[in-house]
Every structure is written in C-alpha cells, then in structure tokens.
Design an enzyme around this catalytic site. Structure first.
Site, PDB file in Angstrom:
ATOM      1  CE1 TYR A 196      -4.069  -2.306   4.902  1.00 13.91           C
ATOM      2  CE2 TYR A 196      -3.225  -0.094   4.517  1.00 13.91           C
ATOM      3  CZ  TYR A 196      -3.746  -1.274   4.032  1.00 13.91           C
ATOM      4  OH  TYR A 196      -3.931  -1.446   2.686  1.00 13.91           O
ATOM      5  CB  SER A 218      -0.874   0.015   1.261  1.00 14.01           C
ATOM      6  OG  SER A 218      -1.531   1.257   1.386  1.00 14.01           O
TER       7      SER A 218
HETATM    8  P1  NAI Z   1     -11.257  -6.314  -0.892  1.00 17.25           P
HETATM    9  O1  NAI Z   1     -11.716  -6.540   0.490  1.00 17.25           O
HETATM   10  O2  NAI Z   1     -12.240  -5.871  -1.910  1.00 17.25           O
HETATM   11  O3  NAI Z   1     -10.506  -7.594  -1.448  1.00 17.25           O
HETATM   12  C1  NAI Z   1      -9.707  -8.376  -0.618  1.00 17.25           C
HETATM   13  C2  NAI Z   1     -10.120  -9.831  -0.739  1.00 17.25           C
HETATM   14  O4  NAI Z   1      -9.261 -10.579   0.111  1.00 17.25           O
HETATM   15  C3  NAI Z   1     -11.555 -10.097  -0.290  1.00 17.25           C
HETATM   16  O5  NAI Z   1     -12.263 -10.826  -1.263  1.00 17.25           O
HETATM   17  C4  NAI Z   1     -11.383 -10.904   0.989  1.00 17.25           C
HETATM   18  O6  NAI Z   1     -12.398 -11.882   1.127  1.00 17.25           O
HETATM   19  C5  NAI Z   1     -10.030 -11.548   0.778  1.00 17.25           C
HETATM   20  N1  NAI Z   1      -9.392 -11.928   2.038  1.00 17.25           N
HETATM   21  C6  NAI Z   1      -9.384 -11.263   3.211  1.00 17.25           C
HETATM   22  N2  NAI Z   1      -8.736 -11.969   4.143  1.00 17.25           N
HETATM   23  C7  NAI Z   1      -8.308 -13.103   3.550  1.00 17.25           C
HETATM   24  C8  NAI Z   1      -7.596 -14.253   3.997  1.00 17.25           C
HETATM   25  N3  NAI Z   1      -7.200 -14.390   5.275  1.00 17.25           N
HETATM   26  N4  NAI Z   1      -7.335 -15.243   3.102  1.00 17.25           N
HETATM   27  C9  NAI Z   1      -7.751 -15.136   1.816  1.00 17.25           C
HETATM   28  N5  NAI Z   1      -8.442 -14.089   1.347  1.00 17.25           N
HETATM   29  C10 NAI Z   1      -8.721 -13.080   2.203  1.00 17.25           C
HETATM   30  O7  NAI Z   1     -10.098  -5.220  -0.745  1.00 17.25           O
HETATM   31  P2  NAI Z   1      -9.006  -4.623  -1.756  1.00 17.25           P
HETATM   32  O8  NAI Z   1      -8.984  -3.187  -1.497  1.00 17.25           O
HETATM   33  O9  NAI Z   1      -9.194  -5.086  -3.119  1.00 17.25           O
HETATM   34  O10 NAI Z   1      -7.693  -5.239  -1.133  1.00 17.25           O
HETATM   35  C11 NAI Z   1      -6.704  -5.931  -1.869  1.00 17.25           C
HETATM   36  C12 NAI Z   1      -5.338  -5.533  -1.348  1.00 17.25           C
HETATM   37  O11 NAI Z   1      -5.098  -4.172  -1.682  1.00 17.25           O
HETATM   38  C13 NAI Z   1      -5.194  -5.622   0.163  1.00 17.25           C
HETATM   39  O12 NAI Z   1      -3.940  -6.185   0.468  1.00 17.25           O
HETATM   40  C14 NAI Z   1      -5.266  -4.173   0.602  1.00 17.25           C
HETATM   41  O13 NAI Z   1      -4.586  -3.953   1.809  1.00 17.25           O
HETATM   42  C15 NAI Z   1      -4.597  -3.485  -0.559  1.00 17.25           C
HETATM   43  N6  NAI Z   1      -4.864  -2.058  -0.717  1.00 17.25           N
HETATM   44  C16 NAI Z   1      -6.106  -1.610  -1.087  1.00 17.25           C
HETATM   45  C17 NAI Z   1      -6.315  -0.268  -1.298  1.00 17.25           C
HETATM   46  C18 NAI Z   1      -7.648   0.246  -1.753  1.00 17.25           C
HETATM   47  O14 NAI Z   1      -7.835   1.456  -1.817  1.00 17.25           O
HETATM   48  N7  NAI Z   1      -8.589  -0.568  -2.100  1.00 17.25           N
HETATM   49  C19 NAI Z   1      -5.252   0.727  -1.101  1.00 17.25           C
HETATM   50  C20 NAI Z   1      -3.996   0.154  -0.717  1.00 17.25           C
HETATM   51  C21 NAI Z   1      -3.818  -1.189  -0.540  1.00 17.25           C
END
Ligand code: NAI
Length: 286
Positions: free
Chosen positions: A158, A144
C-alpha cells in the site's frame, strides 16, 4: 469561491473521500461525475444526493480504473457530454494489507494495479482532452500520508504504491503547468470511509491466490473511528487546494515527526557536497 461551469470526474467518487470531494464541488456549482467500481456505492451515493440540493449537477458511471478500454470509453463520453472535463480526481484506491512475506503476485498486482495503474490511466486518458479543449484544468490524485513515512511491513505494498503516485505527480507538475493544468496530491490521514471493504473490490482472479485473505477479512470488520475526519472536511481542503494549485493537500499533522525522521535518515546517509552537480545533458554525436 465557485466551481460554476466546471466539470469534475471523480474516481472512487461514490464513497468515502471521493464522495466528500464530490459533495463539496457540487455544492460550489461544479458538475460532478462519480466514476466507481461498485454499483451499490453508486446507487447509495445518488440517493444521498437526491435527498439534498444540487442533485441535478451529479451523475455517475460504473468504471474499473484498471480497465483501460472502459476508461477510454468513459473519457470519450465526458468529451461528448461535457465538452471534456476540467477537474480529474484520481481517488479510487484500495487499502490492501497483510503479512508481506505471505503476499503473492495477486496482491502486488491488485495493489499496484488500482493504486498506481488507475492513477496513470486517468492521466493518460484525460490529459489529451484537457489539453485540447484549451480551458486549462486540474488533476488531484489521492495518495496517503502512508507514502511519507516508514510504514509497518503489512502496509508495504500500500505505502509503496502511494509513494509512486506522489513522485509521479511531483514530476509531471511543471510540464502540465505549462499547459494550464494544475496538479495536487491529497495526503489523507484517517478519514471516515469504506476502505475496510477492500477485499470486496478485488476481482476474483486476484482474490483466489491472495496471501492477504485472512488479514483483509479481519480488515472488513474494522470499526471506523468517531474521531476520524469527515469526508466533506477533506473535500473542503481539496477544493481550496485546487483553487490555490497546492502541490500537497494534507489532512492531519500527527505524522510530522515521522515524516521528518524519514527525510533526516536519507540526509544522514548522504555524503557532504564535495563535487560539482553532474551534467546529464551530454550525448554522443550531438
Ligand atoms: P472507500 O472504499 O470508501 O472509497 C473508495 C471507492 O473507490 C469505493 O467506492 C470503491 O468502490 C472505489 N474503487 C475501488 N476500486 C476501484 C476501481 N478499481 N475502479 C474504480 N473505483 C474503485 O475508501 P476511501 O478511504 O474513501 O478511499 C479513497 C482514497 O483515499 C483511496 O485512494 C485511499 O487509498 C485513500 N486514503 C484513504 C484514507 C482513509 O483514512 N480513508 C487514508 C489515506 C488514503
């Protein structure tokens, strides 16, 4: 450029950024496996793919990236079904947040367990097969921009978990490069996703004693901004980053001054060079 014939394993691949990456890689011909904790996200994502083309390239499995036994089984399955994977996307993450002085061990264990532990488990379980099959490959890990600047205290867990991912990936890149495996770090700013559902992704034993209950309940009501980046756009950047073996894939520029300020602060505290660089390569009895 094409990803024809490649197999990509994407953790957290059924929602948000991971799904965006999956759509782009599949549209360029990769076989894509969505590995996700949430069956509801998996069902929705597969239905989404079924509506478009290329759905024959997409499959899914339920995986908690913190569960090493489950992860080992998943990696074995990839070896049996696909002859091993070519691209690992360590993308699953949780956006925990709350007043740091109220954080409990449950919050530290949750944040570091998924955001750092999940990434490490991906490397440990998949590197042996990626090295053994001899085709080379690539590992992308989603950190991130929060890792690159000084964040507000409610994001301390985080931000520090994401910083660990960055430093780990930077450090392993040369050794993996010698095996033909590229390494990239995705540093997203705001991207449309379901990360506000973080509390739903906490196992019960890390929710009960959490100090972040109220703040994560509030987070679950956060509105996704219209002007946040589309996940597919982040996916395009990742696809290009893989092909160019870019170390850093950065979606947004608005933190540039804060990134520079942090680097400058470290440099300002650093003495001017008066000494020779230390030699850490000397050992007793050698
Ligand atoms: P999201 O919540 O839409 O997608 C994340 C997915 O990971 C979800 O489907 C969730 O079910 C799954 N997940 C959560 N814990 C898990 C586990 N223990 N094992 C397997 N799957 C698991 O969120 P997003 O935003 O797409 O997140 C993806 C990555 O991007 C994360 O690492 C987040 O920290 C990072 N990120 C997101 C930003 C944003 O603005 N959306 C900004 C910076 C980083």
């Amino acid at each position: 450029t094409s990803f024809e014939g490649k197999t990509a394993f994407i953790t957290g691949g059924a929602s948000g950024i991971g799904l965006g990456i999956a759509k782009v890689l599949a549209s360029r011909g990769a076989k894509v496996v969505l590995a996700d904790l949430r069956q509801d996200h998996i069902d929705r994502a597969l239905a989404d793919f079924a509506g478009g083309g290329r759905s024959n390239l997409v499959s899914a499995l339920q995986l908690d990236v913190t569960n090493r036994e489950q992860y080992r089984d998943a990696a074995k399955r990839m070896l049996d079904e696909f002859g091993g994977i070519d691209i690992l996307v360590n993308n699953a993450g949780v956006g925990l947040e709350g007043p740091v002085l109220e954080a409990t061990y449950a919050d530290y264990d949750f944040g570091f367990g998924v955001n750092v532990g999940g990434v490490i488990n991906g490397f440990v379980e998949f590197l042996p097969q990626m090295i053994a099959h001899g085709r080379g490959g690539h590992v992308v890990s989603t950190a991130s921009l929060a890792a690159e600047v000084v964040m507000p205290e409610w994001l301390a867990i985080y931000a520090s978990s994401k910083a660990a991912v960055c430093h780990y990936c930077e450090a392993v890149k040369p050794a993996l490069g010698e095996k033909g495996i590229g390494v990239s770090i995705l540093l997203p700013g705001p991207v449309k996703s379901n990360i506000h559902e973080t509390q739903q992704n906490r196992p019960a034993h890390l929710l009960q004693s959490s100090g972040y209950k109220a703040s994560e309940e509030r987070l679950s009501r956060r509105i996704v901004g219209d002007n946040w980046m589309e996940p597919e756009q982040a996916g395009e950047l990742v696809a290009e980053g893989i092909l160019a073996n870019q170390t850093y894939i950065v979606t947004h520029g608005y933190y540039k001054d804060a990134m520079r300020a942090r680097a400058e602060a470290v440099l300002a505290a650093t003495p001017d060079v008066k000494e020779e660089a230390p030699d850490f390569g000397q050992f007793r009895d050698e």
